[in-house]
Design a protein around this motif. Structure first.
Motif, short mmCIF file in Angstrom:
data_model
loop_
_atom_site.label_atom_id
_atom_site.label_comp_id
_atom_site.label_asym_id
_atom_site.label_seq_id
_atom_site.Cartn_x
_atom_site.Cartn_y
_atom_site.Cartn_z
N TYR A 211 21.34 61.92 23.60
CA TYR A 211 22.09 62.95 24.28
C TYR A 211 23.70 62.60 23.79
O TYR A 211 23.56 61.03 23.86
CB TYR A 211 22.08 62.87 25.80
CG TYR A 211 20.71 63.36 26.40
CD1 TYR A 211 19.59 62.29 26.50
CD2 TYR A 211 20.32 64.66 26.69
CE1 TYR A 211 18.49 62.33 26.88
CE2 TYR A 211 19.06 64.62 27.15
CZ TYR A 211 18.14 63.68 27.14
OH TYR A 211 16.75 63.73 27.83
N TYR B 97 27.38 62.98 25.47
CA TYR B 97 28.15 63.59 26.55
C TYR B 97 29.68 63.35 26.13
O TYR B 97 30.14 62.21 25.71
CB TYR B 97 27.79 62.96 28.14
CG TYR B 97 26.53 63.19 28.53
CD1 TYR B 97 25.56 62.38 28.12
CD2 TYR B 97 26.58 64.39 29.24
CE1 TYR B 97 24.05 62.80 28.82
CE2 TYR B 97 25.27 64.57 29.85
CZ TYR B 97 24.14 63.88 29.43
OH TYR B 97 22.82 64.26 30.18
N GLN C 60 33.36 63.00 28.45
CA GLN C 60 34.21 62.80 30.09
C GLN C 60 35.68 62.76 29.58
O GLN C 60 36.23 61.99 28.91
CB GLN C 60 33.92 61.63 30.31
CG GLN C 60 34.59 61.25 31.89
CD GLN C 60 34.07 60.03 32.48
OE1 GLN C 60 33.84 59.29 31.94
NE2 GLN C 60 33.94 59.93 33.83
N ARG D 17 37.54 64.08 34.98
CA ARG D 17 36.44 65.15 35.23
C ARG D 17 35.41 64.57 34.92
O ARG D 17 34.97 63.33 34.39
CB ARG D 17 36.75 66.12 34.21
CG ARG D 17 38.20 66.71 34.30
CD ARG D 17 38.22 67.90 33.17
NE ARG D 17 37.43 68.73 33.10
CZ ARG D 17 37.32 69.94 32.12
NH1 ARG D 17 38.16 70.00 31.18
NH2 ARG D 17 36.46 70.90 32.24
N GLY D 18 34.26 65.29 35.15
CA GLY D 18 32.74 64.78 35.29
C GLY D 18 32.48 64.80 33.63
O GLY D 18 33.18 65.16 32.76
N LEU D 19 31.09 64.64 33.41
CA LEU D 19 30.68 64.59 31.99
C LEU D 19 30.21 65.78 31.85
O LEU D 19 29.59 66.36 32.64
CB LEU D 19 29.37 63.38 31.80
CG LEU D 19 29.77 61.86 31.66
CD1 LEU D 19 30.56 61.29 32.85
CD2 LEU D 19 28.76 61.11 31.09
N LEU E 38 27.58 67.83 29.09
CA LEU E 38 26.49 67.71 28.02
C LEU E 38 26.99 68.34 26.69
O LEU E 38 27.33 69.44 26.70
CB LEU E 38 25.40 68.21 28.25
CG LEU E 38 24.05 67.90 27.15
CD1 LEU E 38 23.99 66.61 26.94
CD2 LEU E 38 22.98 68.58 27.73
N GLU F 27 25.03 72.53 23.24
CA GLU F 27 25.17 73.02 24.90
C GLU F 27 26.68 73.92 24.75
O GLU F 27 26.59 74.61 25.47
CB GLU F 27 25.22 71.92 25.79
CG GLU F 27 23.93 71.37 25.91
CD GLU F 27 23.06 72.15 26.44
OE1 GLU F 27 23.15 72.79 27.48
OE2 GLU F 27 21.66 72.37 25.92
N PHE G 1 36.43 60.34 26.44
CA PHE G 1 35.37 59.07 26.53
C PHE G 1 34.18 59.82 26.00
O PHE G 1 33.50 60.65 26.87
CB PHE G 1 35.59 58.53 27.92
CG PHE G 1 34.83 57.39 27.88
CD1 PHE G 1 33.83 56.87 29.00
CD2 PHE G 1 35.02 56.24 26.89
CE1 PHE G 1 33.36 55.56 29.06
CE2 PHE G 1 34.51 54.86 27.10
CZ PHE G 1 33.77 54.65 28.17
N LEU H 278 30.00 59.50 25.43
CA LEU H 278 29.03 58.40 25.86
C LEU H 278 27.58 59.24 25.31
O LEU H 278 27.32 60.29 25.27
CB LEU H 278 28.87 58.62 27.38
CG LEU H 278 29.97 57.87 28.21
CD1 LEU H 278 29.96 58.25 29.62
CD2 LEU H 278 29.38 56.53 28.07
N PHE I 163 22.76 55.11 29.49
CA PHE I 163 23.95 55.47 28.63
C PHE I 163 24.55 54.14 28.00
O PHE I 163 24.27 53.07 28.46
CB PHE I 163 25.10 55.93 29.75
CG PHE I 163 24.84 57.26 30.57
CD1 PHE I 163 23.93 57.54 31.37
CD2 PHE I 163 25.56 58.09 29.72
CE1 PHE I 163 23.60 58.62 31.73
CE2 PHE I 163 25.35 59.52 30.35
CZ PHE I 163 24.46 59.71 31.24
N GLY J 192 30.01 53.55 25.55
CA GLY J 192 31.16 54.67 25.21
C GLY J 192 31.91 54.45 24.13
O GLY J 192 32.16 53.45 23.81
#
Lengths: 113, 116
Positions: A34, A36, A38, A42-44, A46, A59, A88, A90, A104, A107
């Motif tokens: 995966y 991701y 960030q 904010r959140g991560l 996908l 996605e 960032f 990941l 994970f 990063g």
């Protein structure tokens, strides 16, 4: 034991330049992989996931792309970076199965100037 | 589809006092839920996970979370905060089993500050 590596750890690139971030996993085979992102505060989100070599699902439509040339290698690329690509990034892996957690990498901090 | 809401963007506690980080989820099926922690400029570390076994889940570093289906909540707690607990915490719900994605949906995060 399994380990996941990402490089580079930090990267500063000008707008319009290409990008290549690499992720490799050791100690397991045929993982799900995966990417991701960030963004600051904010959140991560996908971006891409892969269930096997050459199998990539996106996605979020954007100017980024991903490839999986080898079983345990996952690459995130862009032909021309935008300012909004800063963030960032990941990489994560999981075994296959309905209950597997994701692990994970450390990063990559990307700053587009 | 599934979603997760972290009710507090910032939580500040004093060292030695209890920690409560709140999370509510939305899912049309029996979810898998996780809490991850992220220290500054570091990757994510799994704290604990719920996968339909015991509703009270114990994780690393003294953290635990309770799955409450009636309240659609999965709050993270710790009896006594340490300075090293200061970090960003993410509540996460797993993607639907029938999509083949196995991907995670993250909450927006809660920044925990621990005051001396």
């Amino acid at each position: 034991s399994q380990t996941i590596h990402q490089w580079p750890a930090t990267l500063v690139q000008p707008v319009g330049s290409p990008l290549s971030l690499e992720c490799t996993v050791e100690g397991t085979s045929n993982p799900n992989l995966y990417w991701y992102r960030q963004a600051a505060g904010r959140g991560l989100q996908l971006l891409f996931y892969s269930v096997g070599i050459g199998q990539i699902s996106s996605e979020v439509p954007q100017n980024l792309s991903a490839s999986r040339p080898q079983d345990r290698q996952f690459i995130l690329s862009s032909k021309k970076l935008l300012l909004s690509d800063s963030g960032f990034y990941l990489c994560a892996w999981s075994v296959k199965g309905p209950r597997a957690e994701q692990y994970f990498g450390p990063g990559t901090r990307l700053t587009v100037t | 589809a599934q979603s997760v809401t972290q009710l507090d963007s910032h939580v500040s506690v004093s060292e030695g006092t209890p920690v409560l980080l709140r999370c509510n989820y939305s899912s049309s099926y029996s979810p898998s839920l996780f809490w991850y922690v992220q220290h500054p400029n570091k990757g994510l570390q799994l704290l604990l996970k719920y996968t339909s076994a015991a509703t009270l889940v114990k994780g690393i570093n003294g953290f635990e979370a309770e799955f409450k289906k009636s309240e659609t909540s999965f709050h993270l707690t710790k009896p006594s905060a340490h300075m090293s607990d200061a970090a960003e915490y993410f509540c996460v719900v797993r993607g639907a089993l029938n999509t083949g994605r196995r991907a995670l949906t993250f909450g927006s995060g809660t920044r925990l500050q621990v005051q001396p």
